[in-house]
Write an enzyme that holds these catalytic residues in place. Structure first.
Site, PDB file in Angstrom:
ATOM      1  CB  CYS B 224      -0.811  -0.261   1.557  1.00  0.00           C
ATOM      2  SG  CYS B 224      -1.838  -1.751   1.347  1.00  0.00           S
ATOM      3  CG  HIS B 303      12.509  -1.873   3.204  1.00  0.00           C
ATOM      4  ND1 HIS B 303      12.268  -3.028   4.397  1.00  0.00           N
ATOM      5  CD2 HIS B 303      11.920  -1.618   1.882  1.00  0.00           C
ATOM      6  CE1 HIS B 303      11.427  -3.360   3.169  1.00  0.00           C
ATOM      7  NE2 HIS B 303      11.120  -3.043   1.659  1.00  0.00           N
ATOM      8  CG  HIS B 387      -4.208  19.715   5.786  1.00  0.00           C
ATOM      9  ND1 HIS B 387      -5.879  20.287   6.159  1.00  0.00           N
ATOM     10  CD2 HIS B 387      -4.257  21.195   5.536  1.00  0.00           C
ATOM     11  CE1 HIS B 387      -5.951  21.489   6.296  1.00  0.00           C
ATOM     12  NE2 HIS B 387      -5.175  22.229   5.200  1.00  0.00           N
ATOM     13  CG  HIS B 391      -2.440   3.670   4.337  1.00  0.00           C
ATOM     14  ND1 HIS B 391      -3.769   3.098   2.626  1.00  0.00           N
ATOM     15  CD2 HIS B 391      -2.435   2.431   4.368  1.00  0.00           C
ATOM     16  CE1 HIS B 391      -3.383   1.989   2.554  1.00  0.00           C
ATOM     17  NE2 HIS B 391      -3.448   1.444   3.527  1.00  0.00           N
ATOM     18  CG  HIS B 420     -18.093   6.415   6.960  1.00  0.00           C
ATOM     19  ND1 HIS B 420     -19.146   6.555   5.680  1.00  0.00           N
ATOM     20  CD2 HIS B 420     -18.736   5.452   7.155  1.00  0.00           C
ATOM     21  CE1 HIS B 420     -20.246   6.081   6.516  1.00  0.00           C
ATOM     22  NE2 HIS B 420     -20.125   5.665   7.109  1.00  0.00           N
ATOM     23  CG  ASN B 424      -7.031  -0.376   2.400  1.00  0.00           C
ATOM     24  OD1 ASN B 424      -6.806  -0.199   1.536  1.00  0.00           O
ATOM     25  ND2 ASN B 424      -6.945  -1.454   3.075  1.00  0.00           N
TER      26      ASN B 424
END
EC number: 2.3.1.-
Lengths: 450, 496
Positions: B224, B303, B387, B391, B420, B424
């Site tokens: 993702c 990572h 802001h 994810h 919502h 995802n």
């Protein structure tokens, strides 16, 4: 005849989510129809423009999604309320849709179709062990490779009668054609309550005819047979022939009597013929008529729910099978189904609710149902996608048989009718050869193929 | 026993002390400059013009020295400007809005699950419990192949979904930006779980007839966070190629990855992953300087794959029946927290104001030298960013980050509402979140946005953007028809 290929089954949901927490309760008339389900088949001839296979199905699916937003009761699921009665929870689950393809054209198909083949065009699944996951409405769209399409709709009779099932299809057609629904979506779902004026403490006996009829149907449920193979035939009676039948049904002597309605005349005709077939001799077999009561109860045509009432015709005094007497008897019974009678019936049913298993309403007598209030030919999906034939089935057929009187396609005269008769196979074959019926030269739209 | 200091944090006085401290430290240079400037000015005024001129002549500047100095200055300036990295602008982006017929309400999802997993009621129960607590709404979308009973995840259907999503979103981007397909210099497509041959980037090139000397890349398997990895790659490429633009397409193709077995840890993605995609236009052209919506400030990639537990925490494998699915391990949240800490440690010095960094340094020194029991100071990232786009990996991820970074409900609103409304959507969810903020009209010029994404491996990547111009409420965003209904209150458990 060509084989049908099923492509896929999916669920079609509405475009806007349903407000959570909505429920619909079902009326007493609904709850009586628990054992039955309806099946409709609409046939459409090939439109002018050639389409890719699957294109029309996609368009119909999208417009159905749009239309389902106004029918939360159709996309909901069955639950039992605290009193143990069925109700619908509007959980937005959707309607099952099956897509299929078939070789050949609609015209060829209609030439050789019979009950067994036609039922392949309508998908139905019996109620699951857990009804909450069971869809109550099923739609099948079958595209004919050489042109034309057949739409099959099946639904649980607990929720809808033939009138509102055809209204559902009409709403879908309007949405496909114009992008919006022409009639207001169904809002109310309640049968009319007793009018306050009638709540008279010294009110005399409620009209018992209807109540007695329903009582006897409930008592007779043991006498149904389930194993015979049935066949359905569809006979189209043209306008002048129906007029002739009505004229026959009018008593010669009393000329001030109004002539019977097309339904009364045709029902009488078939009652007499079928009784002969069944070997009843001089007597007539038991018969109940059934008709839509929306007008009688002053309900909006868009009322979604069961509003068809049954009444038994008294055959004791009808000895010689004379059409006028028979038609007159039917006419009298139809007039008993007036507003007060029905409201009394509803009240009686509410007090004597059969909880565990309601009777199969079409279980014992011959049922003659007037589906003239159903106007399926209004379902025009596109400019050139107009229904050419519509069939209706009330399943399962477990009793003597059905006679359903439907309107004809437009343009054939106001009195022309299509009669769909479901009987055990051998009787159906003999009915097609009956002299009295053939004297009105019906066109056999669907016969019995062997 | 050390004396426990009373909790002053709610005191108003302390708030003002904090503000004063921050202002002092953040603007220390200016504050030091002012007395110096004032002093110089007073001195100059005192000396008077004649004295200044004589001071100037006494320095004995001759022509050579002046020329050399000016050349030196020009040379240094040139080297500085040449070696400055090119500014990367985000001209605009488009997010995919699936057709309404692909909507999946909870009840339909559960019904299908029941029909497919007929003899595994426990698995169905599990899915229901996940869905109830997932934070998803009733309007998320699944691709058409998954709507069938049973689902038909063929390669054809997967390609169909890819075409549907990617072409729609590219058309949308072309329309928004006026970009011509032939002008695209760099194309990067990332889709983690579907990697056909020819690649999805080849599919795009074929459809839009892009140039033959285009630099195309296709990233797969990176989870993702692949969206931000693509942005990083685009940035590096745009440093090398002057006057170019790059299109980044981030999506996740759900069709081939619908798990059809009944292993619980593998059923989780079925409940959460939904259809979505985004296309972003990046450029280093000066002509885009005033047109671009955002400017890329930093990209930080961390990572944790060297750690075995982190490597195995999101693992695609076959279950006991041979069905392939993605196994999410139980310590996913803990590993995510660790990866986030690592990422913050790197990004903190780059973005935090001096006041926060000083506090952090002091507490670090204090812990090392004086008392290891001091609580580590968590820098206040709310001072660095206006802001936050976290994810929308799941409710747990957003909750965890909200707790770790001490964010308020309004800061994580974009993430929760995206979860919502769209579920995802993997790498594209960050773009839906920015879209939400813009649609709400909260994005102002100069605002800084922090995008954080997690991915299998285990990776934590961040990108920092600065808003370049005033942004009006967009009319063609996927939020346009429903933004007025948001924010909604999402209950802990939705009763199904």
């Amino acid at each position: 005849m060509a084989d049908i290929t099923y492509i896929c089954k999916r669920t079609v949901v509405s475009t806007k989510p349903v407000q959570p927490g909505k429920h619909f309760s079902l009326s007493v008339l609904d709850r009586l129809m628990e054992q039955n389900h309806l099946r409709f088949v609409y046939y459409f001839r090939a439109p002018g423009a050639i389409r890719e296979p699957g294109e029309l199905t996609k368009k119909l699916r999208e417009s159905m999604s749009e239309m389902l937003t106004s029918f939360p009761i159709v996309t909901g699921r069955l639950l039992k309320n605290p009193e143990g009665q069925w109700m619908i929870k509007c959980n937005d689950a959707g309607v099952r849709m099956v897509e299929a393809r078939i070789k050949g054209s609609v015209e060829n198909w209609l030439k050789g179709v019979d009950r067994e083949k036609e039922l392949k065009l309508v998908h139905w699944e019996e109620m699951y062990h857990k009804p909450y996951f069971w869809s109550t409405f099923y739609v099948q769209i079958t595209e004919f490779e050489e042109g034309g399409v057949a739409i099959g709709l099946s639904c649980f009779h607990l929720l809808a009668d033939p009138t509102c099932a055809s209204m559902f299809v009409k709403a879908w057609a309007d949405m496909t054609l114009t992008g919006k629904m022409l009639n207001n979506p169904p809002l109310s779902h309640q049968l009319p309550p007793r009018r306050p004026g009638r709540k008279n403490p010294s009110h005399d006996q409620p009209s018992m005819e209807l109540i007695n009829c329903y009582k006897s149907i409930a008592d007779k449920t043991n006498l149904v047979s389930t194993d015979t193979k049935h066949a359905t035939i569809a006979l189209a009676f043209s306008d002048p022939m129906v007029r002739a039948c009505m004229a026959n049904g009018q008593a010669m002597a009393a000329s001030d009597q109004s002539s019977p309605s097309p339904f009364e005349a045709l029902a009488g005709l078939f009652w007499v013929c079928i009784s002969k077939l069944k070997g009843a001799g001089d007597d007539l077999i038991d018969m109940s008529v059934c008709s839509d009561m929306r007008n009688v109860l002053n309900l909006d045509n868009g009322f979604f729910g069961n509003c068809m009432v049954y009444n038994r015709v008294n055959s004791k005094n009808l000895k010689e099978h004379k059409l006028p007497d028979v038609a007159k008897a039917i006419g009298e019974v139809m007039s008993e189904m007036d507003s007060d009678g029905i409201i009394d019936l509803i009240e009686w049913l509410e007090h004597n609710d059969v909880h565990q298993s309601p009777p199969t309403m079409n279980g014992c007598d011959l049922i003659c149902a007037s589906l003239e209030a159903v106007d399926p030919y209004l379902a025009v999906f596109e400019e050139d996608l107009i229904p050419v034939r519509v069939s209706c089935y009330v399943e399962p057929v477990v009793g003597v048989g059905h006679v359903l009187v439907l309107p004809s396609p437009p343009g054939e005269g106001p009195f022309s009718r299509v009669v769909m008769v479901t009987l055990p196979e051998d009787e159906a074959v003999r009915l097609c050869e009956d002299d009295l019926i053939l004297s009105f030269s019906p066109t056999i739209l669907m016969g019995v193929n062997n | 026993m050390p004396p426990i200091l009373p909790d002053f944090s709610s005191s108003v006085k302390l708030k003002y002390v904090k503000l004063g401290y921050q202002y002092l430290v953040n603007h220390i240079l200016y504050l030091l400059m002012i007395p110096v400037m004032v002093g110089v000015l007073i001195e100059v005024l005192r000396l008077g013009p004649d004295e200044i001129l004589s001071l100037w002549r006494s320095l004995h500047f001759d022509l050579v020295q002046i020329l050399c100095s000016s050349f030196l200055i020009i040379f240094i300036a040139t080297v500085y400007f040449m070696s400055k990295p090119r500014t990367i602008y985000l001209v605009d982006y488009a997010c995919y809005k699936p057709p309404v017929t692909c909507r999946v309400p909870f009840s339909t999802f559960m019904e299908h699950s029941r029909l497919i997993l007929k003899d595994k009621p426990k698995s169905v129960e599990f899915q229901m419990r996940i869905l109830e607590r997932s934070g998803l709404g009733e309007e998320t979308y699944l691709p058409p192949a998954i709507h069938y009973i049973p689902p038909k995840p063929t390669m054809d259907a997967a390609r169909g979904e890819a075409e549907l999503v990617i072409f729609s979103v590219m058309d949308s981007l072309f329309k928004k930006t006026g970009l011509k397909p032939k002008d695209i210099d760099i194309l990067i497509v990332n889709c983690s779980l579907f990697s056909p041959t020819p690649s999805l980037s080849a599919m795009v090139i074929n459809k839009y007839k892009l140039r033959s000397n285009i630099k195309s890349f296709n990233l797969s398997g990176m989870g993702c966070s692949a969206g931000l990895i693509s942005i990083d790659l685009a940035r590096d490429l745009l440093q090398v190629h002057p006057n170019s633009n790059a299109v980044v397409v981030s999506t996740e193709i759900i069709t081939p990855n619908y798990y059809q077995g009944n292993e619980r840890a593998m059923l989780l993605p079925n409940c959460l992953f939904r259809m979505g995609g985004a296309a972003i236009l990046l450029s280093n052209r000066r002509s885009h300087r005033w047109l671009a919506k955002y400017r890329l400030v930093h990209v930080v990639r961390t990572h944790k794959g060297a750690d075995d537990k982190a490597y195995r925490c999101v693992y695609e494998e076959e279950d006991r029946e041979g069905k392939v699915g993605i196994n999410l391990s139980k310590d996913l949240m803990a590993i995510a927290g660790e990866a986030l800490k690592s990422n913050i440690t790197t990004i903190g010095p780059l973005v935090l104001p001096a006041s926060e960094q000083l506090l952090f340094l002091l507490t670090l020194i204090g812990r090392k030298i004086f008392n290891p029991k001091w609580k580590p100071y968590i820098p206040d990232f709310k001072q660095a960013f206006e802001h936050f786009c976290i994810h929308a990996g799941g409710r747990a991820v957003i909750d965890e980050l909200q707790k770790n970074l001490q964010l308020s409900a309004e800061h994580v609103e974009a993430s929760r509402m995206t979860l919502h409304r769209f579920g995802n959507t993997s790498s594209s969810s960050l773009w839906y979140e920015i879209g939400y903020i813009e649609a709400k009209g909260r994005m102002r010029r100069g605002d800084r946005v922090w995008q954080i994404a997690f991915g299998s491996g285990f990776k934590c990547n961040s990108a920092v953007w600065k808003c370049n111009r005033a942004i009006k409420k967009p009319t063609d965003s996927p939020w346009a028809d429903c933004i007025d209904r948001y924010p909604v209150h999402i209950p802990e458990v939705v009763k199904l």
